[in-house]
Scaffold this motif. Structure first.
Motif, PDB file in Angstrom:
ATOM      1  N   VAL A  76       0.887  -1.284   0.142  1.00 57.39           N
ATOM      2  CA  VAL A  76       0.065  -0.033   0.059  1.00 57.39           C
ATOM      3  C   VAL A  76       1.016   1.277   0.094  1.00 57.39           C
ATOM      4  O   VAL A  76       0.701   2.137  -0.666  1.00 57.39           O
ATOM      5  CB  VAL A  76      -0.938   0.137   1.082  1.00 57.39           C
ATOM      6  CG1 VAL A  76      -1.808   1.279   1.289  1.00 57.39           C
ATOM      7  CG2 VAL A  76      -1.960  -0.916   1.187  1.00 57.39           C
ATOM      8  N   LEU A  77       1.914   1.304   0.988  1.00 60.04           N
ATOM      9  CA  LEU A  77       2.483   2.557   0.957  1.00 60.04           C
ATOM     10  C   LEU A  77       3.729   2.735  -0.208  1.00 60.04           C
ATOM     11  O   LEU A  77       3.917   3.824  -0.335  1.00 60.04           O
ATOM     12  CB  LEU A  77       3.253   2.531   2.555  1.00 60.04           C
ATOM     13  CG  LEU A  77       2.354   2.660   3.635  1.00 60.04           C
ATOM     14  CD1 LEU A  77       3.093   2.714   4.835  1.00 60.04           C
ATOM     15  CD2 LEU A  77       1.476   3.880   3.532  1.00 60.04           C
ATOM     16  N   HIS A  78       4.191   1.669  -0.750  1.00 58.67           N
ATOM     17  CA  HIS A  78       4.744   1.662  -1.826  1.00 58.67           C
ATOM     18  C   HIS A  78       4.122   1.915  -3.352  1.00 58.67           C
ATOM     19  O   HIS A  78       4.643   1.686  -4.250  1.00 58.67           O
ATOM     20  CB  HIS A  78       6.073   0.625  -1.892  1.00 58.67           C
ATOM     21  CG  HIS A  78       7.022   0.762  -0.748  1.00 58.67           C
ATOM     22  ND1 HIS A  78       8.051   1.399  -1.320  1.00 58.67           N
ATOM     23  CD2 HIS A  78       6.948   0.505   0.417  1.00 58.67           C
ATOM     24  CE1 HIS A  78       9.051   1.525  -0.358  1.00 58.67           C
ATOM     25  NE2 HIS A  78       8.575   0.957   0.844  1.00 58.67           N
ATOM     26  N   ALA A  79       2.786   1.759  -3.078  1.00 57.15           N
ATOM     27  CA  ALA A  79       2.143   1.748  -4.234  1.00 57.15           C
ATOM     28  C   ALA A  79       2.100   3.196  -4.892  1.00 57.15           C
ATOM     29  O   ALA A  79       2.020   4.246  -4.040  1.00 57.15           O
ATOM     30  CB  ALA A  79       0.594   1.244  -4.240  1.00 57.15           C
ATOM     31  N   GLN A  80       2.220   3.612  -6.142  1.00 56.92           N
ATOM     32  CA  GLN A  80       1.736   4.800  -6.569  1.00 56.92           C
ATOM     33  C   GLN A  80       0.385   5.692  -6.303  1.00 56.92           C
ATOM     34  O   GLN A  80       0.431   6.899  -6.164  1.00 56.92           O
ATOM     35  CB  GLN A  80       2.149   4.796  -8.151  1.00 56.92           C
ATOM     36  CG  GLN A  80       3.415   4.490  -8.569  1.00 56.92           C
ATOM     37  CD  GLN A  80       3.543   4.472  -9.947  1.00 56.92           C
ATOM     38  OE1 GLN A  80       2.816   4.900 -10.836  1.00 56.92           O
ATOM     39  NE2 GLN A  80       4.928   3.946 -10.134  1.00 56.92           N
ATOM     40  N   TRP A  81      -0.801   4.916  -6.125  1.00 62.43           N
ATOM     41  CA  TRP A  81      -2.010   5.496  -5.964  1.00 62.43           C
ATOM     42  C   TRP A  81      -2.126   6.555  -4.840  1.00 62.43           C
ATOM     43  O   TRP A  81      -2.860   7.025  -4.798  1.00 62.43           O
ATOM     44  CB  TRP A  81      -3.162   4.420  -6.122  1.00 62.43           C
ATOM     45  CG  TRP A  81      -3.093   3.415  -4.881  1.00 62.43           C
ATOM     46  CD1 TRP A  81      -2.365   2.228  -4.819  1.00 62.43           C
ATOM     47  CD2 TRP A  81      -3.740   3.796  -3.696  1.00 62.43           C
ATOM     48  NE1 TRP A  81      -2.718   1.511  -3.526  1.00 62.43           N
ATOM     49  CE2 TRP A  81      -3.472   2.590  -3.014  1.00 62.43           C
ATOM     50  CE3 TRP A  81      -4.482   4.666  -3.149  1.00 62.43           C
ATOM     51  CZ2 TRP A  81      -4.002   2.400  -1.623  1.00 62.43           C
ATOM     52  CZ3 TRP A  81      -4.859   4.514  -1.843  1.00 62.43           C
ATOM     53  CH2 TRP A  81      -4.684   3.781  -0.972  1.00 62.43           C
ATOM     54  N   MET A  82      -1.488   5.952  -3.668  1.00 64.89           N
ATOM     55  CA  MET A  82      -1.788   6.497  -2.569  1.00 64.89           C
ATOM     56  C   MET A  82      -1.048   8.060  -2.721  1.00 64.89           C
ATOM     57  O   MET A  82      -1.802   8.824  -2.181  1.00 64.89           O
ATOM     58  CB  MET A  82      -0.912   6.023  -1.310  1.00 64.89           C
ATOM     59  CG  MET A  82      -1.814   6.116  -0.256  1.00 64.89           C
ATOM     60  SD  MET A  82      -1.288   4.938   1.237  1.00 64.89           S
ATOM     61  CE  MET A  82      -1.904   6.075   2.440  1.00 64.89           C
ATOM     62  N   LYS A  84      -0.542   9.860  -5.507  1.00 63.15           N
ATOM     63  CA  LYS A  84      -1.367  10.452  -6.454  1.00 63.15           C
ATOM     64  C   LYS A  84      -2.654  10.712  -6.185  1.00 63.15           C
ATOM     65  O   LYS A  84      -3.383  12.022  -6.991  1.00 63.15           O
ATOM     66  CB  LYS A  84      -1.397   9.700  -7.836  1.00 63.15           C
ATOM     67  CG  LYS A  84       0.214   9.376  -8.409  1.00 63.15           C
ATOM     68  CD  LYS A  84       0.004   8.587  -9.724  1.00 63.15           C
ATOM     69  CE  LYS A  84       1.410   8.447 -10.238  1.00 63.15           C
ATOM     70  NZ  LYS A  84       1.496   7.527 -11.611  1.00 63.15           N
ATOM     71  N   SER A  85      -3.346  10.323  -5.089  1.00 63.76           N
ATOM     72  CA  SER A  85      -4.478  10.697  -4.786  1.00 63.76           C
ATOM     73  C   SER A  85      -4.536  12.032  -3.818  1.00 63.76           C
ATOM     74  O   SER A  85      -3.950  11.887  -2.878  1.00 63.76           O
ATOM     75  CB  SER A  85      -5.450   9.605  -4.032  1.00 63.76           C
ATOM     76  OG  SER A  85      -6.483   9.966  -3.626  1.00 63.76           O
ATOM     77  N   PRO A  86      -5.339  13.011  -4.021  1.00 66.34           N
ATOM     78  CA  PRO A  86      -5.275  14.122  -3.353  1.00 66.34           C
ATOM     79  C   PRO A  86      -6.115  13.589  -1.856  1.00 66.34           C
ATOM     80  O   PRO A  86      -5.816  14.403  -1.010  1.00 66.34           O
ATOM     81  CB  PRO A  86      -6.353  15.123  -4.005  1.00 66.34           C
ATOM     82  CG  PRO A  86      -6.668  14.528  -5.123  1.00 66.34           C
ATOM     83  CD  PRO A  86      -6.075  13.125  -5.463  1.00 66.34           C
ATOM     84  N   ILE A  87      -6.780  12.586  -1.836  1.00 68.04           N
ATOM     85  CA  ILE A  87      -7.191  12.239  -0.606  1.00 68.04           C
ATOM     86  C   ILE A  87      -6.454  11.710   0.493  1.00 68.04           C
ATOM     87  O   ILE A  87      -6.273  11.924   1.627  1.00 68.04           O
ATOM     88  CB  ILE A  87      -8.426  11.082  -0.982  1.00 68.04           C
ATOM     89  CG1 ILE A  87      -9.763  12.038  -1.705  1.00 68.04           C
ATOM     90  CG2 ILE A  87      -9.087  10.676   0.336  1.00 68.04           C
ATOM     91  CD1 ILE A  87     -10.640  11.048  -2.365  1.00 68.04           C
ATOM     92  N   THR A  88      -5.533  10.825  -0.087  1.00 67.98           N
ATOM     93  CA  THR A  88      -4.513  10.190   0.662  1.00 67.98           C
ATOM     94  C   THR A  88      -3.022  10.463   0.539  1.00 67.98           C
ATOM     95  O   THR A  88      -1.942  10.263   1.368  1.00 67.98           O
ATOM     96  CB  THR A  88      -4.443   8.730   0.238  1.00 67.98           C
ATOM     97  OG1 THR A  88      -4.108   8.816  -1.306  1.00 67.98           O
ATOM     98  CG2 THR A  88      -5.672   8.097   0.438  1.00 67.98           C
ATOM     99  N   ALA A  89      -2.775  11.497  -0.226  1.00 70.44           N
ATOM    100  CA  ALA A  89      -1.505  12.061  -0.481  1.00 70.44           C
ATOM    101  C   ALA A  89      -0.817  12.713   0.981  1.00 70.44           C
ATOM    102  O   ALA A  89       0.331  12.386   1.122  1.00 70.44           O
ATOM    103  CB  ALA A  89      -1.274  13.049  -1.586  1.00 70.44           C
TER     104      ALA A  89
END
Length: 161
Positions: A76-82, A84-89
């Motif tokens: 999860v923490l090494h995934a790019q989506w986190m 890139k998302s304004p909610i989780t950045a």
């Protein structure tokens, strides 16, 4: 964070082991884990009926929590989506990026309690309750806090020179 820690920047690369022990022992999140573990054990004693389920619940948390923590960190923490998302950045920045940017800074090395506690609760409470009811859930919660404290200690100590 308490006034003792306010504005301090502890650098593990420049600390002795003794200085590290003091910094670790006085860190507010570590104190919170210890207090929460004591509260959990207190509730377990209050609801106590039988020792074997509590031992099983505690053992399961000792085994499963580190595996889940590693899985979250790796996948999860090494995934790019986190990031890139304004909610989780911003959460990702605090719990992952800041640590990797400066792994010797004790302030960003410790997990933030608002990010570790949901994982402890989601792992410990269901396991404990299924194995030992309310006393099992309380025991698993307490053990989860102990496991996180030991993990934080080992993780931090490995960054010492």
């Amino acid at each position: 964070m308490g006034s003792f820690w306010k504005g301090r920047r502890y650098n593990l690369a420049k600390m002795s082991f003794r200085e590290f022990l003091w910094a670790f022992a006085t860190y507010p999140t570590v104190a919170a884990y210890v207090v929460l573990a004591a509260i959990g054990f207190g509730f377990a004693a209050h609801w106590y009926q039988s020792l074997p389920p509590l031992l099983v619940a505690g053992a399961l948390v000792v085994i499963l929590y580190p595996l889940i923590e590693y899985t979250l960190h790796r996948w999860v923490l090494h995934a790019q989506w986190m990031y890139k998302s304004p909610i989780t950045a911003s959460t990702w920045k605090r719990i992952h990026f800041d640590h990797h940017q400066d792994p010797h800074n004790l302030v960003v090395l410790f997990g933030a309690i608002h990010t570790t506690m949901p994982v402890i609760l989601l792992v410990a409470l269901p396991i404990g309750y299924l194995v030992g009811g309310l006393a099992g859930a309380a025991t698993a919660f307490a053990v989860g806090n102990v496991v996180v404290t030991v993990y934080e200690f080992c993780h931090s100590a490995q960054h010492l020179n």
